[in-house]
Design an enzyme around this catalytic site. Structure first.
Site, PDB file in Angstrom:
ATOM      1  CG  HIS A 225      -1.438   1.269   1.693  1.00 39.79           C
ATOM      2  ND1 HIS A 225      -2.227   2.044   0.895  1.00 39.79           N
ATOM      3  CD2 HIS A 225      -1.327   1.927   2.874  1.00 39.79           C
ATOM      4  CE1 HIS A 225      -2.575   3.139   1.567  1.00 39.79           C
ATOM      5  NE2 HIS A 225      -2.031   3.090   2.763  1.00 39.79           N
ATOM      6  CE1 TYR A 259      -2.866   7.281   5.061  1.00 39.07           C
ATOM      7  CE2 TYR A 259      -4.115   5.684   3.766  1.00 39.07           C
ATOM      8  CZ  TYR A 259      -2.980   6.030   4.488  1.00 39.07           C
ATOM      9  OH  TYR A 259      -1.961   5.130   4.636  1.00 39.07           O
ATOM     10  CG  ASP A 552     -31.152 -19.240  15.871  1.00 37.23           C
ATOM     11  OD1 ASP A 552     -30.130 -19.114  15.162  1.00 37.23           O
ATOM     12  OD2 ASP A 552     -32.263 -18.802  15.525  1.00 37.23           O
TER      13      ASP A 552
END
Length: 823
Positions: A225, A259, A552
């Site tokens: 990255h 960013y 469940d």
């Protein structure tokens, strides 16, 4: 002498150091942390991490991890130097679609208790003066987000853990894991063996290699990255210093996968806009003496300028100050990606005591470490972990090809606006039921889960929509809730309620549990009565020791020592195998792939099935919650009289070899009855109308049965099941929160899940499941709310940037007396 277990943690990065701190903080003082790199800058991902901590995510658990990370790192320092700089976070939108997504993210933040607001372009420019205000449509500002100084935090955490008895050993390479009798006994290193009762791999992108040492598949992909440092930015000169480093909020420009964060008077730029770059461990750079620096470490690959060029051009457009600057340095830093983007937490199924905590970013590091420490010390995490458990994946999802392809796709999509139902484009058609060819002929629209292709509606039923009664006509939807949906679902739901429909239930996990110890195992792990007659079917719960709903399941007794379990996924299979007695008195098999299932439901279901069989399918011949072996058109089947849609009918099972023949026979015989193939969209609507819970969405280990309104599945007379003691004194009247049914007042707004719910103007809970209830002609939702929100209480659901009024309703909404299902 201490009696706590001997723990060896592999990896002294932000996760390993956090875990050592969490364990020693709980009194476990025999903890050794080893790392192949030198301390404290070991050369892993922590050593180069930019340290952005954004807390808001669609997952309550992931947001909880991040929120704890903020709180913990904020409390740390190293000789007065900060470990967390709470500068806030700003995510900006340059497209209408992203602005809508930011409103959705603000809703998530409200659901999970994180402060944040969507602000206008002027406020964005005030918060971050480098922004070109004309490029921005708005932003999402979260004041409690910020920057983690990960490498410094490791020092603070290690010091504290060492003060409590932990030992950190750098430049120590792990060469093997010792084991005896199916348990770990130590960690082999190039410096000798370290005895251990528990080993936890926090090795980051090396985690796969460590897992291989015990034969455990760790499905992660190392990917590079890009991160670049600019030269000096004139507009930043004098704003910061070497101690403070940053004052502006961290900035995300997700429309272009970018960013930004300050480094004093320079700017750091991270990008996911480039091609995925998988990295093999054999390709990692190493220095001759094993030392690391910020510029030379195994987790840092050479910067590829050509990949960064488009991101640099977009950055200069958003931040005009960069137009007179240059990229000074850069690197391709290695990170871990997984098939679904989540962390990997769990214990080896074969080697007891070997645990992993991998694919964890700095953002979630402290939260994950706390969860693992709680698992080890207390036996459970206070945050539910089903979306992080390494055993959530089926076998196909852990293969190298699948992990590589999905890991690369997750890299590309890391900042994308993703719909909750959005399927992977590839790989597809990995797992298909025997009916797949017929479904394609009927124009099935497929979505995916765990590699299974699952029809959500059938284009062959499109002509039925125009003939629906007025009260069943589908309502127009907004663009978001209309994605991956079709009005055809209304027609399929109508046919299920008024004629008969066929549903492909094959992808649902099926386990065969057999042997002389099978009954005792099931009895111990479930809340219901298991010692029933052959042919009984029981809906029951599995709890953890604290009384939280682990799962469940439905349990069908096919023989004295033979049971078929309808499970929720691979986590249940893993749980049963771990809990099975060591004397081999229980055999557990996953029979999903070798079998198939058609749900035949509707008021005319008996008219369809009975003429095809010599066996008795009358109400007396096969009562509700009973099963039996039978033949349909000569095909051997097991028919279970259960219904997740609230209509007469059966789940009809057979082996995969007979599947297509079974489908053809039923479909042909049903033509004169108006049979349709129906998909998951109709199914989900019908199940919510009946108030049937979906484990993992509506209830998890964070909820007890009475809160989730499934207390009826806890047999009062039964003792000695897991979780029994934790339920003492708890009943439906004593709980402080409940899963409540909501009807939407305007009759048209369909929400999708995780939206915040407001009571008396204040956030009070969040939506779990939602759908349009075609039978009653209104959207519905289930939400966790205070128990004081009784039937008739008015609430509001925040849907993007507006509030939708809703009312707490009595449930089930359809056929509360169960007449339709029992006829």
């Amino acid at each position: 002498m201490s009696t706590t277990p001997r723990v060896v943690i592999i990896g002294a990065g932000i996760v390993g150091a956090n875990l050592a701190d969490e364990l020693t903080g709980r009194g476990w003082d025999r903890v050794t942390v080893v790392d192949q790199g030198p301390l404290p800058l070991t050369g892993g991902s922590t050593s180069h991490a930019p340290g952005l901590v954004y807390q808001t995510a669609g997952s309550k658990t992931m947001s909880g991890f991040a929120t704890y990370t903020v709180a913990k790192l904020k409390s740390l320092d190293v000789d007065g130097a900060w470990c967390f700089n709470q500068v806030g976070g700003l995510e900006i939108a340059t497209t209408p679609e992203r602005l809508a997504e930011l409103h959705r993210r603000q809703g998530w933040a409200t659901s999970w208790g994180i402060p944040g607001e969507v602000v206008d372009p002027e406020e964005c420019a005030r918060l971050h003066p480098l922004l070109d205000r004309d490029e921005v449509l708005g932003g999402f500002h979260t004041p409690t987000d910020g920057l983690a100084k990960a490498s410094r935090a490791v020092v603070a955490l290690a010091r504290r853990a060492e003060s409590r008895g932990a030992e950190f050993r750098g430049s120590t390479r792990v060469t093997g894991i010792s084991q005896q009798g199916g348990r770990v006994t130590g960690v082999q290193t190039d410096q000798g063996e370290i005895p251990a009762d528990i080993v936890v791999s926090c090795a980051g992108f090396w985690g796969q290699a460590i897992g291989d040492m015990v034969g455990m598949r760790v499905p992660l992909l190392p990917l590079a990255h890009q991160y670049a440092h600019t030269g000096q930015i004139a507009e930043l000169v004098g704003r910061n210093d070497e101690q403070v480093e940053a004052r502006l909020p961290i900035l995300r420009h997700q429309d272009h996968d970018l960013y930004y964060r300050e480094h004093n008077d320079h700017l750091g730029i991270g990008t996911y806009a480039h091609r995925p770059m998988p990295v093999r461990l054999s390709e990692l750079p190493e220095t001759e003496d094993g030392s690391t620096t910020e510029a030379a470490m195994p987790s840092v690959m050479p910067f590829t300028e050509e990949d960064f060029t488009p991101s640099w051009e977009q950055s200069k457009r958003l931040l005009p100050a960069l137009r007179s600057a240059k990229v000074e340095t850069g690197f391709n830093g290695i990170m871990s990606f997984t098939p679904d983007g989540g962390p990997l937490i769990g214990e080896s199924p074969e080697v007891a005591g070997f645990w992993i905590a991998e694919a964890v970013w700095v953002t979630h590091s402290s939260g994950v470490a706390r969860a693992v420490a709680q698992l080890l010390v207390d036996g459970r995490s206070e945050l539910e972990l089903h979306g992080c458990d390494v055993h959530r994946f089926d076998e196909i999802e852990t293969t190298e090809d699948y992990v590589t392809e999905t890991g690369k796709q997750n890299f590309v999509e890391v900042y994308d606006v993703l719909h909750p139902l959005q399927p992977k484009l590839s790989p597809r058609d990995l797992r298909v039921s025997p009916f797949h060819a017929r479904q394609k002929e009927l124009g099935a629209f497929f979505l995916t889960a765990h590699g299974w292709e699952r029809p959500h509606w059938y284009e062959a039923n499109a002509h039925l929509v125009k003939d629906l009664p007025p009260e069943w006509q589908p309502r127009p939807r907004d663009a978001w809730s209309a994605m991956y949906h079709s009005p055809i679902a209304a027609a399929e739901a109508y046919k299920t309620r008024n004629a008969v429909a066929m549903y492909d239930m094959t992808p649902l996990k099926r386990l065969e549990i057999s042997g002389p110890g099978a009954l005792a195992l099931l009895d111990r792990l479930t809340t219901g009565k298991m010692d029933k007659s052959v042919g009984s079917v029981t809906y029951t719960l599995m709890l953890d020791e604290a009384g939280g709903v682990r799962s469940d399941i439905t349990v069908a007794r096919l023989g004295e020592q033979l049971f078929q379990v309808g499970a929720n996924g691979n986590l249940d299979l893993d749980h049963f195998r771990r809990e099975a007695p060591a004397d081999h008195s229980v055999q557990i098999r996953d029979i999903t792939g070798g079998t198939c299932c058609i749900g035949v439901w509707g008021p005319r279901a008996r008219d369809l099935v009975q003429p095809l069989s010599h066996d008795d399918f009358s109400h007396e011949g096969l009562k509700f919650f009973r099963c039996k072996s039978a033949h349909i058109a000569g095909i051997p089947v097991t028919a279970m009289r259960v219904s997740y849609v609230g209509e007469l009918g059966w789940e009809i099972y057979t082996s995969a070899e007979y599947g297509q023949r079974l489908w053809d026979v039923l479909f042909e015989a049903g033509r004169e009855l108006g049979v349709v193939a129906a998909g998951r969209a109709a199914f989900n609507s019908l199940r919510l109308e009946k108030g049937y819970r979906a484990w993992g969405t509506d209830m998890t280990t964070e909820h007890n049965p009475y809160e989730a309104e499934v207390g009826f599945a806890v047999r009062k007379q039964k003792e000695d099941f897991v979780g029994h003691d934790a339920l003492a004194g708890i009943d439906a009247e004593s709980v402080s929160r409940r899963l409540a049914c909501l009807t939407i007042d305007d009759g048209r707004s369909v929400v999708l899940g995780s939206e915040p719910v407001f009571l008396d103007g204040e956030p009070a809970g969040y939506v779990t499941s939602a759908a349009f209830a075609h039978t009653i002609g209104t959207p519905i939702a289930y939400a966790w709310l205070p128990a004081s929100a009784t039937v008739g209480t008015r609430v509001e659901i925040q849907y993007f940037d507006r509030k939708v009024r809703a009312t707490v309703a009595a449930e089930p909404l359809v056929d509360p007396d169960m007449h339709r299902i029992r006829r």
